[in-house]
Design an enzyme around this catalytic site. Structure first.
Site, PDB file in Angstrom:
ATOM      1  N   PRO A 145      41.089 102.831 -40.912  1.00  0.00           N
ATOM      2  CA  PRO A 145      40.414 102.306 -42.105  1.00  0.00           C
ATOM      3  C   PRO A 145      39.175 103.116 -42.451  1.00  0.00           C
ATOM      4  O   PRO A 145      38.312 103.347 -41.604  1.00  0.00           O
ATOM      5  CB  PRO A 145      40.023 100.882 -41.677  1.00  0.00           C
ATOM      6  CG  PRO A 145      39.907 100.944 -40.181  1.00  0.00           C
ATOM      7  CD  PRO A 145      40.954 101.936 -39.754  1.00  0.00           C
ATOM      8  N   SER A 160      40.779  99.649 -45.522  1.00  0.00           N
ATOM      9  CA  SER A 160      39.420  99.135 -45.280  1.00  0.00           C
ATOM     10  C   SER A 160      39.138  97.943 -46.193  1.00  0.00           C
ATOM     11  O   SER A 160      39.565  97.902 -47.344  1.00  0.00           O
ATOM     12  CB  SER A 160      38.387 100.229 -45.560  1.00  0.00           C
ATOM     13  OG  SER A 160      37.073  99.684 -45.520  1.00  0.00           O
ATOM     14  N   TYR A 176      35.457  93.302 -41.775  1.00  0.00           N
ATOM     15  CA  TYR A 176      34.206  93.079 -41.049  1.00  0.00           C
ATOM     16  C   TYR A 176      33.957  91.581 -41.077  1.00  0.00           C
ATOM     17  O   TYR A 176      34.470  90.868 -41.947  1.00  0.00           O
ATOM     18  CB  TYR A 176      33.041  93.806 -41.732  1.00  0.00           C
ATOM     19  CG  TYR A 176      32.986  95.285 -41.431  1.00  0.00           C
ATOM     20  CD1 TYR A 176      32.839  95.742 -40.130  1.00  0.00           C
ATOM     21  CD2 TYR A 176      33.058  96.222 -42.455  1.00  0.00           C
ATOM     22  CE1 TYR A 176      32.777  97.099 -39.854  1.00  0.00           C
ATOM     23  CE2 TYR A 176      32.997  97.586 -42.185  1.00  0.00           C
ATOM     24  CZ  TYR A 176      32.852  98.009 -40.874  1.00  0.00           C
ATOM     25  OH  TYR A 176      32.793  99.346 -40.608  1.00  0.00           O
ATOM     26  N   THR A 181      36.954  94.837 -37.081  1.00  0.00           N
ATOM     27  CA  THR A 181      36.100  95.871 -36.479  1.00  0.00           C
ATOM     28  C   THR A 181      34.896  95.195 -35.839  1.00  0.00           C
ATOM     29  O   THR A 181      34.151  94.473 -36.508  1.00  0.00           O
ATOM     30  CB  THR A 181      35.678  96.898 -37.540  1.00  0.00           C
ATOM     31  OG1 THR A 181      36.854  97.554 -38.007  1.00  0.00           O
ATOM     32  CG2 THR A 181      34.729  97.942 -36.955  1.00  0.00           C
ATOM     33  N   LYS A 219      39.123  96.330 -33.281  1.00  0.00           N
ATOM     34  CA  LYS A 219      38.833  97.771 -33.351  1.00  0.00           C
ATOM     35  C   LYS A 219      37.397  98.024 -32.912  1.00  0.00           C
ATOM     36  O   LYS A 219      36.464  97.403 -33.437  1.00  0.00           O
ATOM     37  CB  LYS A 219      39.017  98.269 -34.787  1.00  0.00           C
ATOM     38  CG  LYS A 219      38.553  99.702 -35.031  1.00  0.00           C
ATOM     39  CD  LYS A 219      38.939 100.174 -36.425  1.00  0.00           C
ATOM     40  CE  LYS A 219      38.535 101.604 -36.694  1.00  0.00           C
ATOM     41  NZ  LYS A 219      37.117 101.764 -37.053  1.00  0.00           N
ATOM     42  N   HIS A 260      34.205 104.379 -33.690  1.00  0.00           N
ATOM     43  CA  HIS A 260      33.949 104.426 -35.129  1.00  0.00           C
ATOM     44  C   HIS A 260      33.678 105.871 -35.573  1.00  0.00           C
ATOM     45  O   HIS A 260      32.862 106.136 -36.453  1.00  0.00           O
ATOM     46  CB  HIS A 260      32.743 103.534 -35.452  1.00  0.00           C
ATOM     47  CG  HIS A 260      32.790 102.834 -36.775  1.00  0.00           C
ATOM     48  ND1 HIS A 260      32.901 101.472 -36.906  1.00  0.00           N
ATOM     49  CD2 HIS A 260      32.711 103.319 -38.034  1.00  0.00           C
ATOM     50  CE1 HIS A 260      32.864 101.152 -38.194  1.00  0.00           C
ATOM     51  NE2 HIS A 260      32.760 102.255 -38.902  1.00  0.00           N
TER      52      HIS A 260
HETATM   53  C1  LIG Z   1      34.078 107.891 -44.482  1.00  0.00           C
HETATM   54  C2  LIG Z   1      34.434 106.926 -43.391  1.00  0.00           C
HETATM   55  C3  LIG Z   1      34.486 105.569 -43.670  1.00  0.00           C
HETATM   56  C4  LIG Z   1      34.836 104.669 -42.677  1.00  0.00           C
HETATM   57  N1  LIG Z   1      34.944 103.353 -43.000  1.00  0.00           N
HETATM   58  C5  LIG Z   1      35.312 102.460 -42.046  1.00  0.00           C
HETATM   59  C6  LIG Z   1      35.489 101.099 -42.367  1.00  0.00           C
HETATM   60  O1  LIG Z   1      35.345 100.675 -43.494  1.00  0.00           O
HETATM   61  N2  LIG Z   1      35.825 100.258 -41.352  1.00  0.00           N
HETATM   62  C7  LIG Z   1      36.034 100.698 -40.060  1.00  0.00           C
HETATM   63  O2  LIG Z   1      36.340  99.899 -39.184  1.00  0.00           O
HETATM   64  N3  LIG Z   1      35.897 101.990 -39.743  1.00  0.00           N
HETATM   65  C8  LIG Z   1      35.547 102.877 -40.694  1.00  0.00           C
HETATM   66  N4  LIG Z   1      35.446 104.199 -40.373  1.00  0.00           N
HETATM   67  C9  LIG Z   1      35.777 104.648 -38.993  1.00  0.00           C
HETATM   68  C10 LIG Z   1      37.277 105.020 -38.890  1.00  0.00           C
HETATM   69  O3  LIG Z   1      38.099 103.892 -39.001  1.00  0.00           O
HETATM   70  C11 LIG Z   1      37.605 105.665 -37.531  1.00  0.00           C
HETATM   71  O4  LIG Z   1      37.197 104.811 -36.483  1.00  0.00           O
HETATM   72  C12 LIG Z   1      36.990 107.035 -37.300  1.00  0.00           C
HETATM   73  O5  LIG Z   1      36.803 107.749 -38.505  1.00  0.00           O
HETATM   74  C13 LIG Z   1      37.920 107.812 -36.370  1.00  0.00           C
HETATM   75  O6  LIG Z   1      37.432 109.049 -36.060  1.00  0.00           O
HETATM   76  P1  LIG Z   1      37.897 110.434 -36.758  1.00  0.00           P
HETATM   77  O7  LIG Z   1      37.239 110.455 -38.096  1.00  0.00           O
HETATM   78  O8  LIG Z   1      37.328 111.428 -35.804  1.00  0.00           O
HETATM   79  O9  LIG Z   1      39.401 110.459 -36.835  1.00  0.00           O
HETATM   80  C14 LIG Z   1      35.094 105.119 -41.351  1.00  0.00           C
HETATM   81  C15 LIG Z   1      35.027 106.484 -41.071  1.00  0.00           C
HETATM   82  C16 LIG Z   1      34.713 107.397 -42.066  1.00  0.00           C
HETATM   83  C17 LIG Z   1      34.683 108.861 -41.726  1.00  0.00           C
HETATM   84  C1  LIG Z   2      30.937 101.133 -46.011  1.00  0.00           C
HETATM   85  C2  LIG Z   2      30.767 101.369 -44.526  1.00  0.00           C
HETATM   86  C3  LIG Z   2      30.091 100.205 -43.876  1.00  0.00           C
HETATM   87  C4  LIG Z   2      32.098 101.672 -43.928  1.00  0.00           C
HETATM   88  C5  LIG Z   2      32.067 102.138 -42.522  1.00  0.00           C
HETATM   89  O1  LIG Z   2      32.419 101.434 -41.619  1.00  0.00           O
HETATM   90  C6  LIG Z   2      31.675 103.490 -42.216  1.00  0.00           C
HETATM   91  O2  LIG Z   2      31.193 104.188 -43.097  1.00  0.00           O
HETATM   92  O3  LIG Z   2      31.833 103.899 -41.065  1.00  0.00           O
END
Ligand SMILES: Cc1cc2nc3c(=O)[nH]c(=O)nc-3n(C[C@H](O)[C@H](O)[C@H](O)COP(=O)(O)O)c2cc1C
Ligand SMILES: CC(C)CC(=O)C(=O)O
Length: 361
Positions: free
Chosen positions: A74, A103, A126, A152, A229, A253
């Site tokens: 997500p 997400s 969340y 998460t 998560k 994350h």
């Molecule tokens: C731009 C961005 C937005 C993210 N938004 C969320 C989110 O809304 N909810 C969440 O649980 N994790 C979020 N994550 C974390 C990802 O789900 C994931 O755990 C992480 O990016 C995995 O690592 P990787 O980018 O090295 O593959 C986000 C990550 C990025 C890069």
């Molecule tokens: C909009 C953010 C709270 C989403 C997120 O989990 C992130 O950016 O890692």
């Protein structure tokens, strides 16, 4: 040809503040770097003469079959990098036969995303202070055919992401978290130097008081599988199983929360050992190529999820870019499985990997 090609192409077209939001991690980005470096401390132990004429990457989770164990983690606000946003991501993931975890901060409606999906979707949540917001989302997810909920649990607050704070990062233009009441989301649009608007919004709207006992509230409201998560320890894996969750995602994350937290790959074995066969354990953090996926699957992950790379694919080429990125990573995995002499995912176990010589503990 590779995820890094998509990354390079994406960087050319994405606004610099958005690029920092995507690429960045918390504070000095130690955990972000550690996630990537962890893969290099493992080496593969290939077996030979095992008939690898057919390699099968198909996997089932919660009764749904996916053509690949490489899925989409997500990530918030896909319209920051593509006009169609999550609808394009859903089409791309569907074409690759991959799981897409949407997400709760998606910038397209759950119903539009479901309408475009060609493979399984799960919804990430969340824990909001306003439980009626959560209850409404849970109901809509079930009605739209989402196959699981991913809660998460590593973000009672948003990590101190220096890049976003310096940029005064806010969600701009007509991009918005359209599945949540606009009034609840207003803060995400307010730019202020030295502060990240999304962090300010989270401080306002996330419930930092939730504990294991609160999971019962969510359990009562849905018959969908519940996946946690952000688990990094054996202790929490055991608690998750004891509280009846249906799955675990080992994740820090993407290094965006607690800087200095253990690399995701290093946490995987202890979580798999503690969860036993009770629930599927998925993994994310730093997977960039097929051999990374192979390593995580060998250490016990049922599936690996990619966070940043699908956003690179989406920015570089819309739905086709997402599909291309997922297919490439899956082809690399199949290739690695053949060369490692393990043509089925069921053949992957810890005998596939060893510590790099010099790194034995
Ligand atoms: C731009 C961005 C937005 C993210 N938004 C969320 C989110 O809304 N909810 C969440 O649980 N994790 C979020 N994550 C974390 C990802 O789900 C994931 O755990 C992480 O990016 C995995 O690592 P990787 O980018 O090295 O593959 C986000 C990550 C990025 C890069
Ligand atoms: C909009 C953010 C709270 C989403 C997120 O989990 C992130 O950016 O890692």
């Amino acid at each position: 040809m590779t995820a890094s090609d998509y990354q390079r192409l994406a960087r050319e077209v994405v606004d610099p503040d958005v690029w920092d939001f995507i690429e960045g991690g918390a504070e000095s980005e130690r955990t972000l770097r550690a996630n990537l470096a962890a893969f290099d401390r493992f080496r593969l132990r290939p077996r030979v003469l095992t008939d690898v004429s057919t390699v099968d990457t198909a996997v089932s989770v919660f009764g749904t079959r996916y053509r690949t164990p490489v899925g989409v983690a997500p990530t918030a606000y896909h319209r920051l990098v593509d006009d169609e946003g999550e609808v394009a991501t859903a089409r791309g993931a569907g074409a690759a036969g991959a799981l897409f975890v949407v997400s709760v901060f998606a910038s397209r409606t759950l119903e539009d995303i479901a309408g475009a999906a060609g493979s399984g979707l799960w919804l990430h949540l969340y824990w909001f202070r306003r439980r009626e917001v959560m209850a409404g989302l849970v109901e809509r997810a079930a009605a739209a055919g989402f196959g699981a909920l991913v809660l998460t649990v590593d973000a009672p607050r948003i990590g101190r992401r220096w890049r976003d704070m310096r940029n005064g990062f806010a969600i701009g233009g007509d991009v918005a978290a359209v599945n949540i009441d606009a009034a609840v989301m207003a803060l995400t649009h307010h730019s202020d130097e030295g502060r990240s608007a999304i962090a300010e919004h989270a401080a306002e709207s996330f419930d930092a008081a939730v504990t294991w006992a609160d999971l019962a509230w969510l359990r009562q409201r849905t018959s969908l599988p519940i996946v946690l998560k952000g688990i990094l320890t054996a202790e929490d894996a055991a608690l998750a199983v004891a509280h009846g969750v249906d799955g675990i995602i080992v994740s820090n994350h993407g290094g965006r929360q607690l800087d200095g937290a253990v690399a995701s790959l290093d946490a995987l074995p202890e979580v798999v050992d503690a969860a036993g066969a009770a629930v599927p354990v998925l993994f994310d953090g730093g997977v960039r190529r097929g051999t990374d996926a192979l390593t995580a699957l060998a250490l016990g992950a049922r599936m690996v999820l990619l966070g940043r790379p699908p956003l690179w694919g989406l920015a570089a080429g819309g739905a086709d870019g997402v599909e291309g990125l997922l297919r490439t990573t899956t082809e690399e995995l199949a290739h690695a499985m053949a060369l490692a002499g393990r043509p089925r995912l069921a053949d992957l176990d810890r005998s596939v990997v060893r510590a790099r010589p010099g790194d034995e503990r």
